[in-house]
Design a protein around this motif. Structure first.
Motif, PDB file in Angstrom:
ATOM      1  N   CYS A  56      62.972  49.985  31.710  1.00 18.54           N
ATOM      2  CA  CYS A  56      64.071  49.701  32.643  1.00 18.54           C
ATOM      3  C   CYS A  56      63.955  48.283  33.200  1.00 18.54           C
ATOM      4  CB  CYS A  56      64.073  50.716  33.789  1.00 18.54           C
ATOM      5  SG  CYS A  56      64.466  52.396  33.274  1.00 18.54           S
ATOM      6  N   GLY A  57      62.754  47.894  33.573  1.00 22.06           N
ATOM      7  CA  GLY A  57      62.542  46.604  34.220  1.00 22.06           C
ATOM      8  C   GLY A  57      62.762  45.405  33.328  1.00 22.06           C
ATOM      9  N   PHE A  58      62.434  45.526  32.037  1.00 22.28           N
ATOM     10  CA  PHE A  58      62.584  44.392  31.119  1.00 22.28           C
ATOM     11  C   PHE A  58      63.828  44.510  30.227  1.00 22.28           C
ATOM     12  CE2 PHE A  58      57.995  44.182  32.021  1.00 22.28           C
ATOM     13  CZ  PHE A  58      57.916  42.868  32.426  1.00 22.28           C
ATOM     14  N   ILE A  59      63.975  45.629  29.546  1.00 16.42           N
ATOM     15  CA  ILE A  59      65.064  45.790  28.577  1.00 16.42           C
ATOM     16  C   ILE A  59      66.425  45.835  29.264  1.00 16.42           C
ATOM     17  CG2 ILE A  59      65.991  47.269  26.736  1.00 16.42           C
ATOM     18  CD1 ILE A  59      63.328  45.987  25.962  1.00 16.42           C
ATOM     19  N   CYS A  60      66.485  46.403  30.457  1.00 14.42           N
ATOM     20  CA  CYS A  60      67.767  46.588  31.138  1.00 14.42           C
ATOM     21  C   CYS A  60      68.024  45.557  32.233  1.00 14.42           C
ATOM     22  CB  CYS A  60      67.842  47.995  31.711  1.00 14.42           C
ATOM     23  SG  CYS A  60      67.593  49.257  30.445  1.00 14.42           S
ATOM     24  N   SER A  61      67.260  44.491  32.241  1.00  9.09           N
ATOM     25  CA  SER A  61      67.445  43.416  33.210  1.00  9.09           C
ATOM     26  C   SER A  61      67.946  42.163  32.510  1.00  9.09           C
ATOM     27  CB  SER A  61      66.131  43.091  33.931  1.00  9.09           C
ATOM     28  OG  SER A  61      65.738  44.160  34.742  1.00  9.09           O
ATOM     29  N   PHE A  62      68.750  41.394  33.203  1.00  8.69           N
ATOM     30  CA  PHE A  62      69.308  40.173  32.649  1.00  8.69           C
ATOM     31  C   PHE A  62      68.197  39.245  32.177  1.00  8.69           C
ATOM     32  CE2 PHE A  62      71.330  35.930  33.157  1.00  8.69           C
ATOM     33  CZ  PHE A  62      72.326  36.105  32.203  1.00  8.69           C
ATOM     34  N   ARG A  63      68.295  38.820  30.934  1.00  8.61           N
ATOM     35  CA  ARG A  63      67.324  37.933  30.284  1.00  8.61           C
ATOM     36  C   ARG A  63      65.885  38.433  30.345  1.00  8.61           C
ATOM     37  NH1 ARG A  63      69.542  31.825  30.625  1.00  8.61           N
ATOM     38  NH2 ARG A  63      71.605  32.381  29.925  1.00  8.61           N
ATOM     39  N   GLY A  64      65.722  39.754  30.456  1.00 15.56           N
ATOM     40  CA  GLY A  64      64.383  40.334  30.437  1.00 15.56           C
ATOM     41  C   GLY A  64      63.540  39.991  31.643  1.00 15.56           C
ATOM     42  N   MET A  65      64.175  39.550  32.731  1.00 16.84           N
ATOM     43  CA  MET A  65      63.437  39.200  33.953  1.00 16.84           C
ATOM     44  C   MET A  65      63.232  40.483  34.763  1.00 16.84           C
ATOM     45  SD  MET A  65      65.273  35.595  34.821  1.00 16.84           S
ATOM     46  CE  MET A  65      64.184  35.187  36.168  1.00 16.84           C
ATOM     47  N   PHE A  66      62.002  40.914  34.882  1.00 16.51           N
ATOM     48  CA  PHE A  66      61.611  42.207  35.413  1.00 16.51           C
ATOM     49  C   PHE A  66      62.315  42.573  36.717  1.00 16.51           C
ATOM     50  CE2 PHE A  66      58.326  45.065  37.373  1.00 16.51           C
ATOM     51  CZ  PHE A  66      58.412  46.080  36.434  1.00 16.51           C
ATOM     52  N   PHE A  67      63.235  43.538  36.609  1.00 16.56           N
ATOM     53  CA  PHE A  67      64.009  44.071  37.731  1.00 16.56           C
ATOM     54  C   PHE A  67      64.700  43.008  38.572  1.00 16.56           C
ATOM     55  CE2 PHE A  67      61.412  48.040  37.220  1.00 16.56           C
ATOM     56  CZ  PHE A  67      62.484  48.892  36.977  1.00 16.56           C
ATOM     57  N   LYS A  68      65.117  41.903  37.970  1.00 18.92           N
ATOM     58  CA  LYS A  68      65.833  40.875  38.735  1.00 18.92           C
ATOM     59  C   LYS A  68      67.307  41.220  38.888  1.00 18.92           C
ATOM     60  CE  LYS A  68      62.753  37.761  39.768  1.00 18.92           C
ATOM     61  NZ  LYS A  68      62.426  37.382  41.106  1.00 18.92           N
ATOM     62  N   SER A  69      67.939  41.689  37.805  1.00 19.89           N
ATOM     63  CA  SER A  69      69.368  41.962  37.858  1.00 19.89           C
ATOM     64  C   SER A  69      69.748  42.918  36.733  1.00 19.89           C
ATOM     65  CB  SER A  69      70.140  40.648  37.717  1.00 19.89           C
ATOM     66  OG  SER A  69      71.525  40.873  37.705  1.00 19.89           O
ATOM     67  N   TYR A  70      70.344  44.060  37.099  1.00 14.98           N
ATOM     68  CA  TYR A  70      70.750  45.072  36.128  1.00 14.98           C
ATOM     69  C   TYR A  70      71.846  44.528  35.207  1.00 14.98           C
ATOM     70  CZ  TYR A  70      73.042  49.260  34.299  1.00 14.98           C
ATOM     71  OH  TYR A  70      73.612  50.199  33.484  1.00 14.98           O
ATOM     72  N   VAL A  71      71.739  44.886  33.928  1.00 14.90           N
ATOM     73  CA  VAL A  71      72.768  44.496  32.960  1.00 14.90           C
ATOM     74  C   VAL A  71      73.261  45.739  32.249  1.00 14.90           C
ATOM     75  CG1 VAL A  71      73.260  43.173  30.882  1.00 14.90           C
ATOM     76  CG2 VAL A  71      71.766  42.228  32.606  1.00 14.90           C
ATOM     77  N   LYS A  72      74.558  45.998  32.385  1.00 17.73           N
ATOM     78  CA  LYS A  72      75.128  47.130  31.649  1.00 17.73           C
ATOM     79  C   LYS A  72      75.553  46.663  30.260  1.00 17.73           C
ATOM     80  CE  LYS A  72      79.584  46.424  33.898  1.00 17.73           C
ATOM     81  NZ  LYS A  72      80.643  47.000  34.668  1.00 17.73           N
TER      82      LYS A  72
END
Length: 195
Positions: A56-72
């Motif tokens: 969740c923290g890497f794959i689903c965050s913008f540019r792989g930035m750990f839990f910085k911003s969710y990307v749908k």
């Protein structure tokens, strides 16, 4: 980078326990993570397996930035078409996983990693003057450690934007960045010691 190296013994380390757990995980992966699930995992990581927090923290965050911003899935648009970000990231990770088999993973600081003599070492430290990290990173101590590893007979490559004067750039490439709404080009570089 390590998935590009063909060698009988490969060692990889990072201080983020969730990243290491994700890289070691060989089970089924989710197809999609909702914003609600993402926020729940971010707020309560202790309630989930470490690999899932990493996912969740890497794959689903913008540019792989750990839990910085969710990307749908439909957040990015390229050349007029919608890009399915999560799907693309998950597929890329699935392809890479096969190349990660046989790697010895450790969750530790670079200073704690046991590195065999005569190794080729690739370092991707937190870039000086960029994103904040949970724990402060001492760049000066890192570069001293690199010098020590070189003196021990290892070949050390470092990704950074800049380096001390006793290091030389052997490769560089401009990378477009749209973080913070402003478009800019950052120059990614690869350094080695001049010795």
């Amino acid at each position: 980078m390590i998935d590009k190296v063909e060698h009988s013994k490969r060692i990889a380390a990072d201080c983020n326990q969730y990243l290491i757990a994700l890289l070691q995980y060989q089970g089924e992966l989710p197809e999609y993570i909702s914003r609600e699930e993402y926020e729940s995992v971010k707020k309560n990581p202790e309630n989930y397996p470490d690999w899932y927090v990493g996912f969740c923290g890497f794959i689903c965050s913008f540019r792989g930035m750990f839990f910085k911003s969710y990307v749908k899935n439909d957040v990015l648009k390229k050349s007029g078409k919608i890009e399915h970000y999560q799907k693309e990231q998950i597929n890329n990770f699935r392809k890479q996983r096969a190349k990660l088999k046989g790697i010895q993973f450790s969750c530790c600081s670079y200073k704690q990693l046991n590195i065999p003599e005569g190794s080729v070492i690739y370092c991707d430290p937190p870039y000086k003057g960029t994103a904040e990290y949970k724990d402060s990173f001492d760049s000066d101590k890192f570069w001293d450690w690199v010098r020590m590893k070189v003196a021990e007979g290892n070949k050390v490559f470092i990704s950074e934007y800049s380096a001390p004067d006793d290091f030389e750039c052997i490769w560089q490439k401009g990378i477009n960045s749209n973080l913070g709404g402003a478009s800019k080009v950052a120059v990614e570089r690869l350094f080695i010691h001049k010795s």
